[in-house]
Write a protein that holds these residues in place. Sequence first.
Motif, PDB file in Angstrom:
ATOM      1  N   PRO A  23       0.836  -1.203   0.000  1.00  0.00           N
ATOM      2  CA  PRO A  23       0.000   0.000   0.000  1.00  0.00           C
ATOM      3  C   PRO A  23       0.870   1.251   0.000  1.00  0.00           C
ATOM      4  O   PRO A  23       1.890   1.308   0.680  1.00  0.00           O
ATOM      5  CB  PRO A  23      -0.811  -0.108   1.288  1.00  0.00           C
ATOM      6  CG  PRO A  23      -0.271  -1.251   2.051  1.00  0.00           C
ATOM      7  CD  PRO A  23       0.625  -2.033   1.159  1.00  0.00           C
ATOM      8  N   TYR A  61      -2.280   5.620   3.425  1.00  0.00           N
ATOM      9  CA  TYR A  61      -2.701   5.372   4.801  1.00  0.00           C
ATOM     10  C   TYR A  61      -3.931   4.476   4.772  1.00  0.00           C
ATOM     11  O   TYR A  61      -4.873   4.720   4.017  1.00  0.00           O
ATOM     12  CB  TYR A  61      -3.013   6.713   5.475  1.00  0.00           C
ATOM     13  CG  TYR A  61      -3.441   6.585   6.902  1.00  0.00           C
ATOM     14  CD1 TYR A  61      -2.504   6.412   7.915  1.00  0.00           C
ATOM     15  CD2 TYR A  61      -4.785   6.619   7.237  1.00  0.00           C
ATOM     16  CE1 TYR A  61      -2.907   6.288   9.235  1.00  0.00           C
ATOM     17  CE2 TYR A  61      -5.192   6.505   8.559  1.00  0.00           C
ATOM     18  CZ  TYR A  61      -4.242   6.326   9.550  1.00  0.00           C
ATOM     19  OH  TYR A  61      -4.636   6.198  10.847  1.00  0.00           O
ATOM     20  N   ARG A  62      -3.943   3.429   5.594  1.00  0.00           N
ATOM     21  CA  ARG A  62      -5.062   2.482   5.621  1.00  0.00           C
ATOM     22  C   ARG A  62      -5.683   2.419   7.011  1.00  0.00           C
ATOM     23  O   ARG A  62      -4.974   2.482   8.012  1.00  0.00           O
ATOM     24  CB  ARG A  62      -4.591   1.075   5.250  1.00  0.00           C
ATOM     25  CG  ARG A  62      -4.245   0.924   3.796  1.00  0.00           C
ATOM     26  CD  ARG A  62      -3.830  -0.489   3.488  1.00  0.00           C
ATOM     27  NE  ARG A  62      -3.807  -0.690   2.054  1.00  0.00           N
ATOM     28  CZ  ARG A  62      -4.030  -1.843   1.466  1.00  0.00           C
ATOM     29  NH1 ARG A  62      -4.260  -2.925   2.177  1.00  0.00           N
ATOM     30  NH2 ARG A  62      -4.002  -1.944   0.163  1.00  0.00           N
ATOM     31  N   GLU A  63      -7.005   2.268   7.010  1.00  0.00           N
ATOM     32  CA  GLU A  63      -7.719   2.127   8.269  1.00  0.00           C
ATOM     33  C   GLU A  63      -8.997   1.333   8.027  1.00  0.00           C
ATOM     34  O   GLU A  63      -9.587   1.409   6.945  1.00  0.00           O
ATOM     35  CB  GLU A  63      -8.055   3.513   8.829  1.00  0.00           C
ATOM     36  CG  GLU A  63      -8.467   3.509  10.269  1.00  0.00           C
ATOM     37  CD  GLU A  63      -8.529   4.905  10.868  1.00  0.00           C
ATOM     38  OE1 GLU A  63      -9.457   5.144  11.673  1.00  0.00           O
ATOM     39  OE2 GLU A  63      -7.667   5.754  10.544  1.00  0.00           O
ATOM     40  N   HIS A 122     -11.199  -1.084  -0.277  1.00  0.00           N
ATOM     41  CA  HIS A 122     -10.592  -2.361  -0.660  1.00  0.00           C
ATOM     42  C   HIS A 122     -11.524  -3.549  -0.449  1.00  0.00           C
ATOM     43  O   HIS A 122     -11.518  -4.486  -1.239  1.00  0.00           O
ATOM     44  CB  HIS A 122      -9.286  -2.593   0.111  1.00  0.00           C
ATOM     45  CG  HIS A 122      -8.169  -1.722  -0.369  1.00  0.00           C
ATOM     46  ND1 HIS A 122      -7.567  -1.883  -1.592  1.00  0.00           N
ATOM     47  CD2 HIS A 122      -7.560  -0.656   0.207  1.00  0.00           C
ATOM     48  CE1 HIS A 122      -6.622  -0.970  -1.757  1.00  0.00           C
ATOM     49  NE2 HIS A 122      -6.601  -0.208  -0.671  1.00  0.00           N
ATOM     50  N   GLU A 156     -12.281   2.235  -6.572  1.00  0.00           N
ATOM     51  CA  GLU A 156     -11.370   3.376  -6.580  1.00  0.00           C
ATOM     52  C   GLU A 156     -11.952   4.615  -7.246  1.00  0.00           C
ATOM     53  O   GLU A 156     -11.509   5.722  -6.985  1.00  0.00           O
ATOM     54  CB  GLU A 156     -10.079   3.008  -7.317  1.00  0.00           C
ATOM     55  CG  GLU A 156      -9.334   1.847  -6.711  1.00  0.00           C
ATOM     56  CD  GLU A 156      -8.063   1.514  -7.470  1.00  0.00           C
ATOM     57  OE1 GLU A 156      -7.368   2.465  -7.897  1.00  0.00           O
ATOM     58  OE2 GLU A 156      -7.773   0.326  -7.626  1.00  0.00           O
ATOM     59  N   GLU A 201      -8.300   2.999   2.033  1.00  0.00           N
ATOM     60  CA  GLU A 201      -6.958   3.554   1.841  1.00  0.00           C
ATOM     61  C   GLU A 201      -7.077   4.964   1.294  1.00  0.00           C
ATOM     62  O   GLU A 201      -7.891   5.230   0.404  1.00  0.00           O
ATOM     63  CB  GLU A 201      -6.157   2.693   0.862  1.00  0.00           C
ATOM     64  CG  GLU A 201      -4.737   3.183   0.667  1.00  0.00           C
ATOM     65  CD  GLU A 201      -3.912   2.260  -0.214  1.00  0.00           C
ATOM     66  OE1 GLU A 201      -2.875   2.728  -0.709  1.00  0.00           O
ATOM     67  OE2 GLU A 201      -4.290   1.090  -0.409  1.00  0.00           O
ATOM     68  N   THR A 202      -6.269   5.865   1.859  1.00  0.00           N
ATOM     69  CA  THR A 202      -6.180   7.241   1.376  1.00  0.00           C
ATOM     70  C   THR A 202      -4.710   7.583   1.207  1.00  0.00           C
ATOM     71  O   THR A 202      -3.830   6.841   1.662  1.00  0.00           O
ATOM     72  CB  THR A 202      -6.819   8.233   2.368  1.00  0.00           C
ATOM     73  OG1 THR A 202      -6.158   8.110   3.637  1.00  0.00           O
ATOM     74  CG2 THR A 202      -8.304   7.983   2.532  1.00  0.00           C
ATOM     75  N   LYS A 203      -4.442   8.726   0.592  1.00  0.00           N
ATOM     76  CA  LYS A 203      -3.033   9.068   0.386  1.00  0.00           C
ATOM     77  C   LYS A 203      -2.340   9.477   1.683  1.00  0.00           C
ATOM     78  O   LYS A 203      -1.134   9.361   1.803  1.00  0.00           O
ATOM     79  CB  LYS A 203      -2.860  10.125  -0.697  1.00  0.00           C
ATOM     80  CG  LYS A 203      -3.341  11.500  -0.381  1.00  0.00           C
ATOM     81  CD  LYS A 203      -3.071  12.413  -1.570  1.00  0.00           C
ATOM     82  CE  LYS A 203      -3.363  13.848  -1.238  1.00  0.00           C
ATOM     83  NZ  LYS A 203      -3.043  14.729  -2.356  1.00  0.00           N
TER      84      LYS A 203
END
Length: 176
Positions: A67, A70-72, A98, A117, A150-152
């Motif tokens: 990745p 940033y993932r949460e 995702h 996406e 996921e975000t940048k």
Amino acid sequence: MNGQERRSEIRKLLESDPEKIRAMDLAKRFSVSRQIIVGDVALLKVEGVPVVSTPRGYYLKREGAEPSGYREILVCCHDRARTGEELSLIVSLGGIVHNVSVEHEVYGMLTGNLEIETMEDVRAFIQKMEGDRFVLLSALSGGIHSHLIETKDRAHMEKIKGALGKAGFLYRREEL
């Protein structure tokens, strides 16, 4: 062409094409049923081929594809009618959805790959979902589900969480 040859050809196609390939398209190409392709893909996975299944087709997980952002995991709750609104909100604020996961009392955690996406991905998912033929995973848990988003960066994630909260999508324990 026998099954082993067909699976070898499917693998070559997945390796050479960066786009997702639908099971129905593979079925037409090899003059077999969609169910045969689903079985072929399952056998490829058993052999260790990193095939990812999404609502819009199959693709190979690329080696070293870590990745980049940033993932949460966010826990949400809503009915079927608000699915498009939820996904559109996340994507419009720069998020990638995702997957979706629900807790099932018999099977434990059930997860479906989404890889949504773009707004076109949202539209395609909603179009496929329309009609009573398909049951969403969230229907198994009273609308409670989680998404790996996921975000940048973290700031974009916070914007998404704020918007989801304001729209009433984020699940709060006190709702019980």
